[in-house]
Design a protein around this motif. Sequence first.
Motif, short mmCIF file in Angstrom:
data_model
loop_
_atom_site.label_atom_id
_atom_site.label_comp_id
_atom_site.label_asym_id
_atom_site.label_seq_id
_atom_site.Cartn_x
_atom_site.Cartn_y
_atom_site.Cartn_z
N LYS A 26 1.00 -1.23 -0.07
CA LYS A 26 0.14 -0.02 -0.23
C LYS A 26 0.77 1.38 -0.13
CE LYS A 26 -4.44 1.42 2.04
NZ LYS A 26 -5.61 1.09 2.65
N ASP A 27 0.66 2.13 -0.93
CA ASP A 27 1.23 3.49 -1.29
C ASP A 27 2.91 3.13 -1.32
OD1 ASP A 27 -1.07 4.64 -0.29
OD2 ASP A 27 -0.43 5.33 1.66
N GLY A 28 3.08 1.92 -2.06
CA GLY A 28 4.32 1.59 -2.44
C GLY A 28 4.48 1.04 -3.65
N VAL A 29 5.79 0.63 -4.32
CA VAL A 29 5.80 0.06 -5.43
C VAL A 29 6.40 -1.39 -5.54
CG1 VAL A 29 7.24 0.51 -7.76
CG2 VAL A 29 6.40 2.49 -6.49
N ALA A 30 5.80 -2.05 -6.31
CA ALA A 30 6.23 -3.53 -6.96
C ALA A 30 6.88 -3.62 -8.08
CB ALA A 30 5.38 -4.51 -6.48
N ALA A 31 8.08 -3.99 -8.35
CA ALA A 31 8.42 -4.20 -9.49
C ALA A 31 8.59 -5.57 -9.96
CB ALA A 31 9.95 -3.38 -9.72
N VAL A 32 8.41 -6.02 -11.46
CA VAL A 32 8.32 -7.24 -11.87
C VAL A 32 9.13 -6.94 -13.06
CG1 VAL A 32 6.97 -9.02 -13.18
CG2 VAL A 32 5.92 -7.84 -11.38
N ALA A 198 12.70 2.57 -7.52
CA ALA A 198 11.52 2.69 -7.26
C ALA A 198 10.64 1.77 -6.26
CB ALA A 198 10.69 2.87 -8.73
N ALA A 199 11.10 0.56 -6.30
CA ALA A 199 10.36 -0.53 -5.81
C ALA A 199 10.65 -0.93 -4.30
CB ALA A 199 10.43 -1.64 -6.55
N GLN A 200 9.76 -1.15 -3.47
CA GLN A 200 10.01 -1.83 -2.26
C GLN A 200 10.16 -3.22 -2.23
OE1 GLN A 200 7.28 0.98 -2.27
NE2 GLN A 200 9.17 2.16 -2.11
N ARG A 201 9.36 -3.84 -3.38
CA ARG A 201 9.56 -5.31 -3.58
C ARG A 201 9.78 -5.61 -4.99
NH1 ARG A 201 10.30 -9.40 0.44
NH2 ARG A 201 9.82 -11.22 -0.64
N TYR A 202 10.58 -6.57 -5.25
CA TYR A 202 10.70 -7.17 -6.40
C TYR A 202 10.42 -8.40 -6.81
CZ TYR A 202 15.17 -9.27 -5.77
OH TYR A 202 16.04 -10.26 -5.24
N TYR A 203 9.93 -8.75 -8.06
CA TYR A 203 9.82 -10.08 -8.43
C TYR A 203 10.47 -10.55 -10.05
CZ TYR A 203 6.42 -9.86 -4.80
OH TYR A 203 5.73 -9.67 -3.82
N VAL A 204 11.30 -11.22 -10.03
CA VAL A 204 11.70 -11.69 -11.36
C VAL A 204 10.93 -13.05 -11.98
CG1 VAL A 204 13.91 -12.63 -12.43
CG2 VAL A 204 14.23 -10.89 -10.76
N THR A 213 12.81 -13.10 -5.62
CA THR A 213 12.12 -11.92 -5.02
C THR A 213 12.74 -11.47 -3.84
OG1 THR A 213 9.74 -11.21 -4.13
CG2 THR A 213 10.52 -13.67 -3.63
N GLY A 214 12.39 -10.28 -3.45
CA GLY A 214 13.30 -9.72 -2.31
C GLY A 214 12.86 -8.38 -2.33
N ALA A 215 13.40 -7.60 -1.21
CA ALA A 215 13.21 -6.14 -0.91
C ALA A 215 13.88 -5.32 -2.05
CB ALA A 215 13.68 -5.82 0.15
N GLY A 216 13.39 -4.07 -2.54
CA GLY A 216 13.78 -3.61 -3.32
C GLY A 216 15.10 -2.36 -3.06
N GLY A 217 15.45 -1.63 -3.64
CA GLY A 217 16.46 -0.70 -3.29
C GLY A 217 17.68 -1.17 -3.84
N ALA A 218 18.61 0.02 -3.81
CA ALA A 218 19.94 -0.32 -4.91
C ALA A 218 20.71 -1.32 -4.38
CB ALA A 218 20.65 1.10 -4.66
N GLU A 219 20.60 -1.98 -3.13
CA GLU A 219 21.40 -2.91 -2.57
C GLU A 219 20.98 -4.25 -3.10
OE1 GLU A 219 18.06 -1.88 0.36
OE2 GLU A 219 19.38 -0.66 -0.84
N GLU A 221 20.21 -4.27 -6.48
CA GLU A 221 20.23 -4.68 -7.88
C GLU A 221 21.29 -5.61 -8.48
OE1 GLU A 221 21.82 -1.45 -11.07
OE2 GLU A 221 21.13 -0.46 -9.24
N GLN A 222 22.30 -5.65 -7.55
CA GLN A 222 23.31 -6.89 -8.24
C GLN A 222 22.44 -8.13 -8.23
OE1 GLN A 222 25.92 -6.45 -9.68
NE2 GLN A 222 26.02 -8.61 -10.18
N ALA A 223 21.67 -8.50 -7.11
CA ALA A 223 21.02 -9.88 -6.95
C ALA A 223 20.04 -10.07 -8.16
CB ALA A 223 20.23 -9.98 -6.01
N VAL A 224 19.41 -8.93 -8.64
CA VAL A 224 18.47 -8.84 -9.69
C VAL A 224 19.25 -9.25 -11.06
CG1 VAL A 224 16.81 -7.63 -10.84
CG2 VAL A 224 16.67 -7.35 -8.36
N ARG A 225 20.31 -8.40 -11.55
CA ARG A 225 20.88 -8.74 -12.30
C ARG A 225 21.43 -9.95 -12.55
NH1 ARG A 225 21.49 -3.99 -15.14
NH2 ARG A 225 21.65 -1.98 -14.02
N GLU A 226 21.76 -10.66 -11.44
CA GLU A 226 22.23 -12.12 -11.40
C GLU A 226 21.07 -12.89 -11.63
OE1 GLU A 226 24.20 -12.66 -7.64
OE2 GLU A 226 26.06 -11.55 -8.27
N ALA A 227 20.04 -12.74 -11.12
CA ALA A 227 18.91 -13.58 -11.38
C ALA A 227 18.51 -13.30 -12.80
CB ALA A 227 17.72 -13.06 -10.60
#
Length: 230
Positions: A26-32, A198-204, A213-219, A221-227
């Motif tokens: 709620k009042d947040g962003v989820a990125a897919v 932008a996201a508080q939560r991400y999903y690949v 999946t996990g918490a958003g934020g710049a920290e 980013e590398q995990a998402v790129r690896e996924a």
Amino acid sequence: MLELSNVRAGYDHSPVLHGVSVSVPKDGVAAVLGHNGAGKSTLLRTAMGLLKPKSGTVLLDGEDITRLAPHQRVSRGMAYVPQGQQSFPHLTTAENLQLVADGRPDGKEAIAEALDLFPVLRELSGRRAGLLSGGQRQQLAVARALVTRPRLLLLDEPTEGIQPSVVAEIEETILALARRGGLSVLLVEQHVGFAMRAAQRYYVLEAGRVTSTGAGGAESEQAVREALSV
């Protein structure tokens, strides 16, 4: 704000989503995120009611909307911006916005707020949408959705195929909307850096399944790129 639980969906006899679960704060962003063909657009179409799930549930702010039609979801505060910088090309910029505002008691104010977010559209108010650049049409598409004063905004690749200068403007506007509150966003995006800012939560998504999946934020980013590189 939005919860898709164990959703299976597809087209005719071609399954695309295989038990996908996604939650938008709620009042947040989820990125897919995911490669082409992973099922990201199908996920948004299912959330919006344009595609009926084979199984699973869709909840909006705790209400089961799985069987509601798209216009019923709009009336409950959902708005959808599909891929492709869609507009009514033979109408002017102003007419595109007015078409959505008609019948709304706050339509004039909603248009003014949308134009404040995308000032270039005010300058182009008399130009036909079909004559706008791709980036300008995308700004118009997002502005048109915001005129409905949604509680939940579904964005499908809002920066795809747009010149870098306009990408930066669209990214900043979406980030500003996320920061000011009162709006939840389900964002499908290829630009990992923007999505994670932008996201508080991400999903690949991969082949219709959530693989990371996990918490958003710049920290993260590398995990998402690896996924995404798997």
